[in-house]
Design a protein around this motif. Structure first.
Motif, PDB file in Angstrom:
ATOM      1  N   PRO A 140      30.584   8.408   8.756  1.00  0.00           N
ATOM      2  CA  PRO A 140      30.835   8.870   7.388  1.00  0.00           C
ATOM      3  C   PRO A 140      30.889  10.399   7.321  1.00  0.00           C
ATOM      4  CG  PRO A 140      29.025   7.286   7.443  1.00  0.00           C
ATOM      5  CD  PRO A 140      29.345   7.636   8.860  1.00  0.00           C
ATOM      6  N   THR A 141      31.581  10.927   6.338  1.00  0.00           N
ATOM      7  CA  THR A 141      31.630  12.366   6.107  1.00  0.00           C
ATOM      8  C   THR A 141      30.203  12.901   6.038  1.00  0.00           C
ATOM      9  OG1 THR A 141      33.738  12.248   4.938  1.00  0.00           O
ATOM     10  CG2 THR A 141      32.327  14.136   4.427  1.00  0.00           C
ATOM     11  N   THR A 173      34.600  15.045   8.608  1.00  0.00           N
ATOM     12  CA  THR A 173      35.082  14.240   7.495  1.00  0.00           C
ATOM     13  C   THR A 173      35.584  12.909   8.040  1.00  0.00           C
ATOM     14  OG1 THR A 173      37.278  15.255   7.660  1.00  0.00           O
ATOM     15  CG2 THR A 173      35.746  16.205   6.044  1.00  0.00           C
ATOM     16  N   GLU A 174      35.495  11.894   7.214  1.00  0.00           N
ATOM     17  CA  GLU A 174      36.034  10.570   7.526  1.00  0.00           C
ATOM     18  C   GLU A 174      37.391  10.500   6.841  1.00  0.00           C
ATOM     19  OE1 GLU A 174      35.022   5.860   6.657  1.00  0.00           O
ATOM     20  OE2 GLU A 174      33.686   7.422   5.932  1.00  0.00           O
ATOM     21  N   ASN A 175      38.441  10.263   7.617  1.00  0.00           N
ATOM     22  CA  ASN A 175      39.809  10.332   7.095  1.00  0.00           C
ATOM     23  C   ASN A 175      40.593   9.074   7.430  1.00  0.00           C
ATOM     24  OD1 ASN A 175      39.947  13.404   6.394  1.00  0.00           O
ATOM     25  ND2 ASN A 175      38.953  13.235   8.367  1.00  0.00           N
ATOM     26  N   ASP A 231      29.569   9.105   0.217  1.00  0.00           N
ATOM     27  CA  ASP A 231      29.025   8.031  -0.620  1.00  0.00           C
ATOM     28  C   ASP A 231      30.106   7.186  -1.301  1.00  0.00           C
ATOM     29  OD1 ASP A 231      29.951   9.985  -2.275  1.00  0.00           O
ATOM     30  OD2 ASP A 231      28.161  10.093  -3.523  1.00  0.00           O
ATOM     31  N   ALA A 232      31.344   7.279  -0.846  1.00  0.00           N
ATOM     32  CA  ALA A 232      32.458   6.579  -1.495  1.00  0.00           C
ATOM     33  C   ALA A 232      32.736   5.243  -0.816  1.00  0.00           C
ATOM     34  CB  ALA A 232      33.703   7.454  -1.489  1.00  0.00           C
ATOM     35  N   ALA A 290      41.102   4.807  10.590  1.00  0.00           N
ATOM     36  CA  ALA A 290      40.214   5.918  10.257  1.00  0.00           C
ATOM     37  C   ALA A 290      39.984   6.796  11.478  1.00  0.00           C
ATOM     38  CB  ALA A 290      38.879   5.391   9.749  1.00  0.00           C
ATOM     39  N   THR A 291      39.653   8.047  11.223  1.00  0.00           N
ATOM     40  CA  THR A 291      39.271   8.974  12.280  1.00  0.00           C
ATOM     41  C   THR A 291      38.353  10.040  11.696  1.00  0.00           C
ATOM     42  OG1 THR A 291      40.098  10.277  14.144  1.00  0.00           O
ATOM     43  CG2 THR A 291      41.201  10.592  12.026  1.00  0.00           C
ATOM     44  N   ASN A 292      37.613  10.701  12.565  1.00  0.00           N
ATOM     45  CA  ASN A 292      36.787  11.817  12.141  1.00  0.00           C
ATOM     46  C   ASN A 292      37.488  13.125  12.485  1.00  0.00           C
ATOM     47  OD1 ASN A 292      33.936   9.966  12.991  1.00  0.00           O
ATOM     48  ND2 ASN A 292      34.238  10.841  10.984  1.00  0.00           N
ATOM     49  N   PHE A 293      37.476  14.072  11.547  1.00  0.00           N
ATOM     50  CA  PHE A 293      37.988  15.419  11.781  1.00  0.00           C
ATOM     51  C   PHE A 293      36.826  16.391  11.725  1.00  0.00           C
ATOM     52  CE2 PHE A 293      42.296  14.220   9.756  1.00  0.00           C
ATOM     53  CZ  PHE A 293      42.806  13.819  10.973  1.00  0.00           C
TER      54      PHE A 293
END
Length: 183
Positions: free
Chosen positions: A30-31, A140-142, A155-156, A170-173
């Motif tokens: 998660p972000t 960030t979770e993208n 929290d989304a 999804a991927t993390n940046f």
């Protein structure tokens, strides 16, 4: 164990693309901010003129697992890769450091904050220290949608569920590298 005899059924079945996606998808954190330690790096030199973001640039690509610890057991909850260049590259339009040069500066500052390197450290010293000392990162979770990349807040849960059900990957940046901080 019993033997499977009805091969006709198998000849009619197709490849399950959803199964492929889930089986090959890296975990995505998660972000948020996490204490991490890069597990490895590869030295790169951009040689494809169609990829303007790295053409002719020398840099290291770091592979970083994002861990969560519960009951004394660690498990990987995400992975992020980031590129960092010891050479100064600037955005020709703005004059600001490009992402790879910025990442290198943030990494060296984070390592110096824990005295893992000094101001006189060589590139090799920094690369070695990066895989031996933890740092803190913001990721960030993208999700890659038909309209482009969409970032999901930590929290989304509703948005996350909708993107996953729609089949978006999804991927993390990486957003920032900071000095390690005890939680």
């Amino acid at each position: 164990m019993s033997q499977f005899d009805n091969l006709d059924e198998l000849y009619q079945a197709g490849v399950n693309q959803q199964l492929e996606r889930e089986a090959t998808q890296s975990p995505v954190a998660p972000t948020g901010q996490y204490n991490v330690q890069p597990e490895s790096y590869e030295l790169q030199e951009g040689d494809n003129p169609k990829r303007a973001w790295d053409f002719g640039k020398k840099y290291a690509r770091f592979m970083v697992p994002i861990l969560s610890t519960n009951d004394g057991k660690s498990r990987v909850i995400g992975r992020v890769r980031f590129n960092a260049s010891w050479n100064v590259y600037r955005n020709p339009e703005t004059g600001r450091l490009d992402m790879m040069s910025s990442n290198w500066g943030q990494l060296t500052k984070a390592l110096r904050a824990q005295q893992a390197i000094t101001e006189t450290a060589t590139i090799k010293d920094v690369l070695d220290a990066a895989t031996k000392y933890p740092v803190r990162i913001s990721v960030t979770e993208n999700y890659r949608t038909d309209e482009g990349w969409r970032t999901v807040a930590a929290d989304a849960e509703t948005s996350r569920k909708e993107y996953r059900e729609a089949g978006y990957e999804a991927t993390n940046f990486l957003r920032r590298i900071m000095p390690y901080r005890e939680e």
